[in-house]
Design a protein around this motif. Structure first.
Motif, short mmCIF file in Angstrom:
data_model
loop_
_atom_site.label_atom_id
_atom_site.label_comp_id
_atom_site.label_asym_id
_atom_site.label_seq_id
_atom_site.Cartn_x
_atom_site.Cartn_y
_atom_site.Cartn_z
N HIS A 1 0.85 -1.19 0.00
CA HIS A 1 0.00 0.00 0.00
C HIS A 1 0.89 1.24 0.00
O HIS A 1 1.87 1.31 0.74
CB HIS A 1 -0.91 -0.01 1.23
CG HIS A 1 -1.58 1.29 1.48
ND1 HIS A 1 -2.36 1.92 0.52
CD2 HIS A 1 -1.58 2.12 2.56
CE1 HIS A 1 -2.80 3.07 1.02
NE2 HIS A 1 -2.35 3.21 2.25
N HIS B 1 -7.42 6.68 2.37
CA HIS B 1 -6.56 6.38 1.21
C HIS B 1 -6.88 7.24 -0.01
O HIS B 1 -7.99 7.73 -0.15
CB HIS B 1 -6.78 4.93 0.77
CG HIS B 1 -6.21 3.90 1.68
ND1 HIS B 1 -6.01 2.59 1.28
CD2 HIS B 1 -5.79 3.95 2.97
CE1 HIS B 1 -5.49 1.90 2.28
NE2 HIS B 1 -5.36 2.69 3.32
N HIS C 1 -7.43 7.66 9.15
CA HIS C 1 -6.65 7.72 7.90
C HIS C 1 -7.56 7.38 6.72
O HIS C 1 -8.42 6.53 6.83
CB HIS C 1 -5.49 6.71 7.97
CG HIS C 1 -4.78 6.49 6.66
ND1 HIS C 1 -4.25 7.52 5.92
CD2 HIS C 1 -4.50 5.36 5.97
CE1 HIS C 1 -3.68 7.01 4.82
NE2 HIS C 1 -3.82 5.71 4.82
N HIS D 1 0.92 4.54 1.07
CA HIS D 1 0.20 5.37 2.03
C HIS D 1 0.28 6.87 1.69
O HIS D 1 1.36 7.45 1.71
CB HIS D 1 0.76 5.10 3.43
CG HIS D 1 0.13 5.91 4.51
ND1 HIS D 1 -0.42 5.36 5.64
CD2 HIS D 1 -0.04 7.24 4.62
CE1 HIS D 1 -0.90 6.32 6.40
NE2 HIS D 1 -0.69 7.47 5.81
N GLY D 2 -0.90 7.43 1.40
CA GLY D 2 -1.01 8.87 1.18
C GLY D 2 -0.92 9.32 -0.27
O GLY D 2 -1.26 10.46 -0.58
#
Ligand code: C2O
Ligand code: CU
Ligand code: CU
Length: 492
Positions: free
Chosen positions: A127, A423, A421, A129-130
């Motif tokens: 993944h 995605h 959080h 992230h961000g």
């Protein structure tokens, strides 16, 4: 069991079978080991892990320019590292034989094409992230790479995406374990006109390490599953309390990643001058002088740090005491030293521009949604919930549209801090409710993680520019694995 906890849980829960599990884990934690369920965590000092070494540089992922992309290879596999004197090597799971994984650095507009091979004994995903990348390249739990198999990840970094990101596994139910065994690496996107390009950079990846008596990476105890894992060691670039050289008067640009499972780090450099210059998704508009800053799990910051070495103050980077509502383990009650800072020769201080960039505030939302975090301690199968439900891979929790501005209210109705959080995009926090009233956020910033303490609420706005399923979850990885996650289906 703590008194506070007993009062919160009330009498009825004492009847539930779950009641006995934390109790036994706690006695084990206290050193009685009555159930043998979890061995007591050995003391950091007793293990003999080396500290005080120079801050390790992060390895870089070799990339080759070919067919309009930067191409590279990433392999997840086990790795034995000798850590403790007189003990067998510690088995990690690592990307390209390195803990942390190799750093990836690109420029806005470039395309990355990665061959990924999974040599772990279980399925995984990578993944990003961000990063604002297509959903089918983002390592969703819906797209597993089975043990012994591989796949290609390919995506471009759009203009405006310069910032500080990371990559880590995201398989259904195994994210925490894969990350605490060592799978995580950093990802930096640069802009071609970066107002801070003149500052020397230091990259600091904070991660947790929890070892058992034999020097092996310890499994999660019941307390870890409840509170989120915290080990004996917080590492910086894989080293325990390493040291970094900073000249007197020298200004450096630090990027700091919280890659721990669960720690909310209240970071401070008491002896130095610190300006916040960037958040997860890149630079903020103007530097802000800070005394400390709260970095929840998963989040990143960019700092401009000037060496002052004020007399009588600790020279290093520390985490100040912080209570995050843990149910079973002790809170971080003392300042935790993370990194030693050593005085180098006196240098002239490089200029810090007063404007870094412009961030346009997101317009009024067309969609509003509520995301409520809750805990149900009476149900061991579904303890950590979003809008009353545990994660289900086959369920889309919300359906949205490409290009539409959404406003989400994250409401923490639970007893612990839960860092939210999302995605696929960056958001702007607009308001925070501290339990008494709403307060407007005082500056614009692009983020993808925001901590929400119990009884508090956060409003944030975002836009998704690409279709597909996007995860949102608590970034305490044990909570994510336990089901504190949902899916936003973004329609074209
Ligand atoms: Cu770093 Cu879905 O997370
Ligand atoms: Cu993510
Ligand atoms: Cu949580």
């Amino acid at each position: 069991m703590q008194r506070r906890q007993l009062m919160q849980w009330g009498g009825a829960l004492a009847l539930s079978p779950w009641f006995f599990r934390p109790a036994s884990a706690e006695s084990a934690h206290a050193g009685h080991g009555a159930t043998g369920e979890a061995a007591p965590m050995p003391d950091a000092a007793a293990l003999g892990l080396a500290s005080g070494l120079p801050l390790p540089d992060l390895k870089r992922l070799p990339l080759e320019r070919k067919d309009g992309a930067l191409q590279g290879c990433l392999t997840a596999a086990s790795l034995n590292l000798p850590l403790l004197p007189g003990k067998p090597a510690t088995e990690f799971w690592a990307y390209n034989d390195s803990v942390p994984g190799p750093a990836i650095e690109l420029i806005e507009g470039e395309t990355l094409s990665l061959r990924f091979d999974n040599r772990l004994p279980q399925l995984t995903t990578v993944h990003w992230h961000g990063l604002p990348i297509p959903a089918d390249q983002d390592g969703n739990p819906h797209d597993p790479v089975l043990s012994g198999q591989g796949r290609d990840y390919r995506f471009s970094l759009p203009p405006g995406s310069a910032g500080t990101y990371w990559y880590h596994p995201h398989p259904h139910g195994h994210t925490a374990e894969q990350v605490y065994r060592g799978l995580a690496g950093v990802f930096v996107v640069r802009s071609r006109n970066d107002p801070l390009a003149h500052l020397p950079e230091r990259w600091l990846v904070l991660s947790d390490l929890k070892l058992d008596d034999g020097g092996a990476i310890a499994a999660n105890s019941e307390a870890d599953k409840m509170d989120g894992r915290e080990g004996q060691f917080v590492l910086v670039n894989g080293a325990w309390r390493p040291k970094l050289a900073l000249g007197r008067g020298e200004r450096q640009r630090w990027r700091v990643w919280n890659a721990t499972s669960a720690r909310v780090l209240k970071l401070a450099l008491p002896a130095h001058e610190v300006w916040l210059v960037g958040t997860d998704g890149g630079l903020i508009e103007k530097p802000r002088r800070v005394e400390y800053l709260l970095l929840p799990p998963g989040a990143r910051v960019e700092l401009a740090v000037t060496g002052r070495f004020d007399a009588g103050k600790p020279a290093g980077l520390i985490a100040l005491p912080y209570a995050r509502g843990k149910m079973m383990g002790p809170e971080q009650g003392k300042a935790l030293p993370l990194l030693d800072v050593e005085a180098g020769p006196t240098e002239t201080t490089a200029a810090l521009p007063s404007r870094l960039r412009t961030i346009a505030p997101l317009p009024k939302p067309t969609v509003r949604r509520l995301v409520a975090f809750s805990e149900d301690m009476s149900n061991p199968a579904a303890m950590f919930l979003i809008n009353g439900k545990a994660f289900d891979m086959d369920r889309m929790d919300f359906s949205g549209k490409v290009g539409e501005v959404e406003e989400w209210e994250i409401d923490n109705r639970a007893d612990m801090d839960h860092p939210f959080h999302l995605h696929g995009t960056q958001f702007q926090v607009t308001e925070r409710h501290d339990g008494k009233g709403w307060r407007r956020e005082s500056y614009l910033a692009w983020r993808d993680v925001v901590n929400v303490p119990p009884g508090q609420k956060v409003r944030l706005r975002f836009r998704q520019d690409m279709p597909g399923p996007r995860m949102f979850h608590c970034h305490i990885l044990e909570h994510e694995d336990a089901g504190m996650m949902g899916t936003l289906d973004v329609r074209a």
